[in-house]
Design an enzyme around this catalytic site. Structure first.
Site, mmCIF file in Angstrom:
data_model
loop_
_atom_site.group_PDB
_atom_site.id
_atom_site.type_symbol
_atom_site.label_atom_id
_atom_site.label_comp_id
_atom_site.label_asym_id
_atom_site.label_seq_id
_atom_site.Cartn_x
_atom_site.Cartn_y
_atom_site.Cartn_z
ATOM 1 N N HIS A 57 -148.269 -11.844 25.247
ATOM 2 C CA HIS A 57 -148.508 -13.295 25.190
ATOM 3 C C HIS A 57 -148.045 -13.949 26.477
ATOM 4 C CE1 HIS A 57 -148.983 -17.164 22.876
ATOM 5 N NE2 HIS A 57 -148.422 -17.552 24.014
ATOM 6 N N HIS A 59 -149.330 -16.861 29.945
ATOM 7 C CA HIS A 59 -150.246 -17.886 30.471
ATOM 8 C C HIS A 59 -150.379 -17.674 31.976
ATOM 9 C CE1 HIS A 59 -150.518 -20.307 26.741
ATOM 10 N NE2 HIS A 59 -149.365 -19.697 26.511
ATOM 11 N N GLN A 152 -156.229 -25.284 24.672
ATOM 12 C CA GLN A 152 -154.892 -25.902 24.786
ATOM 13 C C GLN A 152 -154.829 -27.313 24.193
ATOM 14 O OE1 GLN A 152 -151.565 -25.061 26.941
ATOM 15 N NE2 GLN A 152 -151.303 -26.369 25.160
ATOM 16 N N HIS A 210 -152.063 -19.370 19.027
ATOM 17 C CA HIS A 210 -150.808 -20.114 18.986
ATOM 18 C C HIS A 210 -150.793 -20.750 17.604
ATOM 19 C CE1 HIS A 210 -151.005 -19.680 23.306
ATOM 20 N NE2 HIS A 210 -149.849 -20.277 23.461
ATOM 21 N N GLU A 213 -146.430 -23.561 16.288
ATOM 22 C CA GLU A 213 -145.360 -23.625 17.297
ATOM 23 C C GLU A 213 -144.707 -24.998 17.180
ATOM 24 O OE1 GLU A 213 -146.549 -23.116 21.357
ATOM 25 O OE2 GLU A 213 -144.493 -22.974 22.078
ATOM 26 N N ASP A 309 -144.562 -15.339 27.598
ATOM 27 C CA ASP A 309 -145.192 -16.654 27.438
ATOM 28 C C ASP A 309 -145.349 -17.375 28.765
ATOM 29 O OD1 ASP A 309 -146.468 -18.727 26.187
ATOM 30 O OD2 ASP A 309 -144.767 -19.386 24.981
ATOM 31 N N TRP A 315 -143.935 -25.569 31.245
ATOM 32 C CA TRP A 315 -143.180 -25.423 30.006
ATOM 33 C C TRP A 315 -141.827 -24.726 30.206
ATOM 34 C CZ3 TRP A 315 -148.399 -24.476 30.547
ATOM 35 C CH2 TRP A 315 -149.244 -25.348 29.859
#
Ligand code: FE2
Length: 429
Positions: A57, A59, A152, A210, A213, A309, A315
């Site tokens: 997982h 990005h 997203q 996702h 979350e 992630d 983030w």
């Protein structure tokens, strides 16, 4: 004559002092003492050799964008999403490819040779998809990259969410993603899960969402995801990423939910670094940890792996591409510190992740791909404790990265001249 032999290695399953011989791109023999020679030999005496780390997982389209166009001041998931929304219109294929390749360089030195990345499909220009398809092609010789079409800004919530996600799949993205907790309402979240599972069934693709979350215990989209998985016959092809609301759910409800997830043969992907950083932000004290129920999910037989992630993006301002750092945090947050539990965490970073991604030829057995990592540690528990140096990284029989051992020099009268934390500190188990 073999091409490569690693001599006297320790294996993650506890076997010690084995020679591992490689012919071409495959492991051809594993034995206590292989008499034959090889073109290249690596001394692995009392060192751990493992199949490579895998990040299920990530990005890759956002990585290394930290500070663009500004820093996340609140540190929350929602400001991160807003910040990414500001940056997105300015993204170019060249910049995305360049940052992703740089990250992959780092990943390889960390023994991380397979990554599943969620690719944001919210901007209808789909430059993110174009860029990540190019990265996948460029890194293929040394790193397996899987792409998830990730809405997203919401599948229904974003203006072109539905059409953009489907166009991304048409362009060759491998997996159907989703973000049901970010849709406008619970009901639209439920509807998005149903629609996305239907797309996966129709196209014959896996699903990785996702999911939940959030710290909201009533965010129960994972239940819908499990039920739709069974209804569409997608068992074994669906992953639930994050699932942080399970941390806050009522125990009685969870006692029904986990068996349903097991029936769906769902893979579970917590992301300990980002979960401990982002969850519990609305709490005063006590503050919730916000990672899903790792111990209970493992006990129920679900396939649990861990994702990194984010690395230096809107983030998360930290991260190093080191999956041992991810496992290190998992041990703390899940409070899994026994020897068996550490072994389970190490397995989650390797074997379980390979299962999540459906990688073929993965493992440390004769006939498997010769993809191996030599660590400056004796065993999995020590590798996790030290976030051990990856001394050598081997892909299809070829050494593609080396890092010198971490040894501190000491200048004290009457004390040793060098300190290696992997030598002589841990007890013999
Ligand atoms: Fe994510």
């Amino acid at each position: 004559m073999f091409d490569l032999i690693l001599r006297q290695a320790n294996l993650p399953d506890g076997r010690k002092g084995l020679d591992i011989a490689i012919s071409g791109s495959k492991i051809s023999e594993i034995a206590p003492r292989i008499e034959a020679r090889a073109r290249e030999e690596i001394d692995a005496t009392d060192r751990l050799v493992t199949p490579p780390f895998i990040d299920p997982h990530f990005h890759m389209d956002a990585t290394l964008s930290l500070g663009l166009p500004r820093m996340n001041r609140s540190g929350t998931l929602l400001e991160g999403i807003a910040l990414w929304g500001e940056l997105r219109p300015t993204l170019t294929v060249d910049a995305l490819v360049s940052r992703a390749l740089k990250y992959c360089d780092l990943a390889v030195t960390q023994g991380l040779l397979a990554v599943r990345t969620h690719v944001d499909t919210s901007d209808p220009r789909l430059v993110t998809v174009e860029a990540m398809l190019e990265v996948k092609r460029l890194v293929a010789p040394y790193l397996d990259l899987q792409l998830v079409a990730f809405p997203q800004d919401g599948y229904y919530r974003a203006k072109d969410g539905v059409s953009s996600l489907n166009r991304a799949l048409d362009m060759g993205v491998d997996i159907v993603g989703g973000i049901p907790h970010f849709e406008r309402t619970m009901d639209e979240g439920r509807a998005s899960v149903e629609a996305l599972c239907r797309i996966a069934a129709d196209r014959g693709l896996p699903v990785d969402m996702h999911c939940d979350e959030t710290d909201d215990p009533l965010s129960r989209h994972v239940e819908t995801l499990a039920a739709e998985t069974v209804r569409f016959g997608l068992q074994g092809r669906v992953a639930g990423s994050h699932l942080t609301s399970m941390h806050s759910m009522d125990n009685y409800y969870v006692s029904k939910l986990i068996p349903l997830m097991a029936e769906a043969q769902m893979s579970v992907i917590p992301n300990p670094l980002i979960n401990i950083m982002l969850q519990g932000r609305h709490d005063a004290y006590p503050k919730r940890r916000g990672m899903t129920r790792v111990r209970e999910l493992m006990a129920a037989g679900l396939n649990v792996s861990f994702g990194h992630d984010c690395v230096m993006d809107p983030w998360y301002s930290m991260g190093s591409g080191d999956m041992l750092e991810v496992g290190h945090m998992a041990i703390h947050v899940a409070q899994m510190a026994s020897l068996d539990e550490k072994a389970a965490i190490f397995q989650a970073l390797t074997v379980n992740s390979a299962k999540t991604m459906g990688l073929e030829g993965y493992g440390l057995e004769v006939g498997c791909n010769a993809d191996l990592v030599l660590l400056q540690a004796r065993d999995p528990a020590e590798a996790l404790r030290l976030k051990a140096v990856k001394l050598a990284v081997i892909r299809r029989g070829r050494v593609i990265a080396r890092t010198p051992a971490r040894v501190g020099q000491l200048f004290l009268d009457g004390r040793p001249e060098a300190v290696d934390a992997s030598q002589g500190f841990a007890p013999d188990y």
